[in-house]
Scaffold this active site. Sequence first.
Site, PDB file in Angstrom:
ATOM      1  N   LYS A  70      79.256  21.407 -51.629  1.00  0.00           N
ATOM      2  CA  LYS A  70      78.025  20.623 -51.813  1.00  0.00           C
ATOM      3  C   LYS A  70      76.804  21.532 -51.812  1.00  0.00           C
ATOM      4  CE  LYS A  70      75.147  17.265 -49.301  1.00  0.00           C
ATOM      5  NZ  LYS A  70      75.041  16.466 -48.058  1.00  0.00           N
TER       6      LYS A  70
ATOM      7  N   ASP B 183      67.316  18.193 -48.959  1.00  0.00           N
ATOM      8  CA  ASP B 183      67.647  16.766 -48.925  1.00  0.00           C
ATOM      9  C   ASP B 183      66.591  15.990 -48.162  1.00  0.00           C
ATOM     10  OD1 ASP B 183      68.868  14.332 -49.128  1.00  0.00           O
ATOM     11  OD2 ASP B 183      70.354  14.726 -47.568  1.00  0.00           O
TER      12      ASP B 183
ATOM     13  N   LYS C  14      64.557  10.268 -45.237  1.00  0.00           N
ATOM     14  CA  LYS C  14      64.914  10.590 -43.856  1.00  0.00           C
ATOM     15  C   LYS C  14      63.668  10.552 -42.968  1.00  0.00           C
ATOM     16  CE  LYS C  14      68.575  13.905 -45.113  1.00  0.00           C
ATOM     17  NZ  LYS C  14      69.703  13.315 -44.386  1.00  0.00           N
TER      18      LYS C  14
ATOM     19  N   ASP D 217      71.495  21.951 -46.464  1.00  0.00           N
ATOM     20  CA  ASP D 217      72.386  20.977 -47.093  1.00  0.00           C
ATOM     21  C   ASP D 217      73.158  21.557 -48.277  1.00  0.00           C
ATOM     22  OD1 ASP D 217      73.427  18.477 -46.614  1.00  0.00           O
ATOM     23  OD2 ASP D 217      72.091  17.447 -48.007  1.00  0.00           O
TER      24      ASP D 217
ATOM     25  N   ASP E 171      70.504   8.524 -49.669  1.00  0.00           N
ATOM     26  CA  ASP E 171      70.730   9.637 -48.745  1.00  0.00           C
ATOM     27  C   ASP E 171      72.220   9.947 -48.574  1.00  0.00           C
ATOM     28  OD1 ASP E 171      70.001  11.684 -47.034  1.00  0.00           O
ATOM     29  OD2 ASP E 171      69.965  10.408 -45.252  1.00  0.00           O
TER      30      ASP E 171
ATOM     31  N   GLU F 125      74.006  11.201 -50.865  1.00  0.00           N
ATOM     32  CA  GLU F 125      74.002  11.827 -52.195  1.00  0.00           C
ATOM     33  C   GLU F 125      75.060  12.905 -52.354  1.00  0.00           C
ATOM     34  OE1 GLU F 125      72.740  14.993 -49.942  1.00  0.00           O
ATOM     35  OE2 GLU F 125      72.078  12.922 -49.732  1.00  0.00           O
TER      36      GLU F 125
ATOM     37  N   ARG G  78      78.193  13.036 -51.607  1.00  0.00           N
ATOM     38  CA  ARG G  78      79.471  12.579 -52.166  1.00  0.00           C
ATOM     39  C   ARG G  78      79.359  12.302 -53.668  1.00  0.00           C
ATOM     40  NH1 ARG G  78      79.548   7.793 -47.918  1.00  0.00           N
ATOM     41  NH2 ARG G  78      78.498   9.497 -46.831  1.00  0.00           N
TER      42      ARG G  78
END
Length: 502
Positions: free
Chosen positions: A266, A271, A278, A289, A348, A350, A352
């Site tokens: 990933k 993020d 968030k 991230d 959030d 995201e 996956r």
Amino acid sequence: MSSQSQRTLGPELVLAGTIDKAVEVVVVGLEKTDDGVRIVGEDFLGNAAADVLAAVTALGATGRADQVTRVPAPSSLPAASVLAVGLGTAAERTDDVLRRAAGSAARALTGIGHVATTLSAVGLAAAAEGLYLGAYQFSEYKQKSAPKDDATPITRVDLLVGSPRDKQARAELARSEAVAEAVATARDLVNTPPSHLFPAEFAERGRALGTEAGLTVQVLDEKALERGGYGGIVGVGKGSSRPPRLVRLSWSGGKKKSPTVALVGKGITFDTGGISIKPAAGMENMTSDMAGAAAVVATVVLAAKLKLPIDVTATVPMAENMPSSTAQRPGDVLTQYGGTTVEVINTDAEGRLILADAIVRACEDEPDYLIDTATLTGAQMVALGTRTPGVMGTEVFRDRVAAISQRIGENAWAMPLPAELRPDLDSRVADLANVTNHRWGGMLAAGLYLKEFVAEGVQWAHIDVAGPAFNTGGPHGYTSKGGTGVPVRTMISVLEDIAEQG
């Protein structure tokens, strides 16, 4: 490639049979015994061993793991001082105990240039890795507050061994240095701020690292992703002014019937959570991230450096998740690469979405094994804490990955994919929803989402490193503050195991 990627990442590691006159500090290990403590590798100290032991015990050294005690060196040693680090008892000592002790010693010796150690007589590989990684610092963006001479990391370590010219020792050191450099490379990528590491720049750094290592490299830009139907990567990246990328790095070391392995990581370079934004507190840590992508890039480059006799291809999606007038909205439906439609309930969740695209693409190569890794869920930390990765996947391979990870000191733990959670990912309007409608088993639900995209017959492991990949606390052992490089050592050890065992 930028200077950050070209800098020296750790000290020079040298095999030695004696303590050189240029050595400033000698690092020794202290082992707890029934009678008190003893110095491991004391033969290298000669007649000075008894004086060193008396001096460190007078200052309260007990041999407790990671305890550090520094004393002036006896006149019979060429060094100015001796640093003793505790190893616990012989029964308690594992490679990772030694690795942590070596890291603690390296961190205690900032401002020292040339060091020799007897820890290598106990375990050459662990001592080398611990000292290299313990010395790691990231100060690329410090100018007025850059480390002074008395705060710079050690520059050379003489690893004391019985036979410095021994072929096996040389090979062991070469591997350990390559592994430590790969971990440090991943740390550097994670620690580079998002202002300087955005998808296009990350892709270029990946390209440069891959090209230098002799890999086959392919980079898809936003137009190619749109044309190719990578709806997850495009959907996550479209809220940012800095468009997404997909990088493919391939090492071909195998023969006709050798196993093939796909790696996926990933790469969310920052993020915010997107429209499902968030909280502000701690959001700066979301520079991490892309730690899964950093680890995968470092691992495939390492596989090439170690000339592993298997084929390894990394498929690395990169995007920045930002809120804007062009960002995807909760309730939008996107089409993942391969045709699965997904209702995006929470922007959030995201990671996956970009991983699913990459997993489907990776499976088109018909690999025997697939490992994906990601800072995927806060639920990983709720379940396992900040230092224990969770591993999900096909049971036999999942357990194999977890066992190897525990053996090498990254300590991943096997987790289930409960069938009863799968219906909670059903969507009212699409094939899937990207989250469930509750907070229970969030790490497992994310694993179940990814499972939908793994091809039949592929042995698969998903490693969630949300906590372990980024240390927000103080440094410990060989782990620095910030990026940790987890799970590079797990993945390369798994690749070596596959190369050996199939």
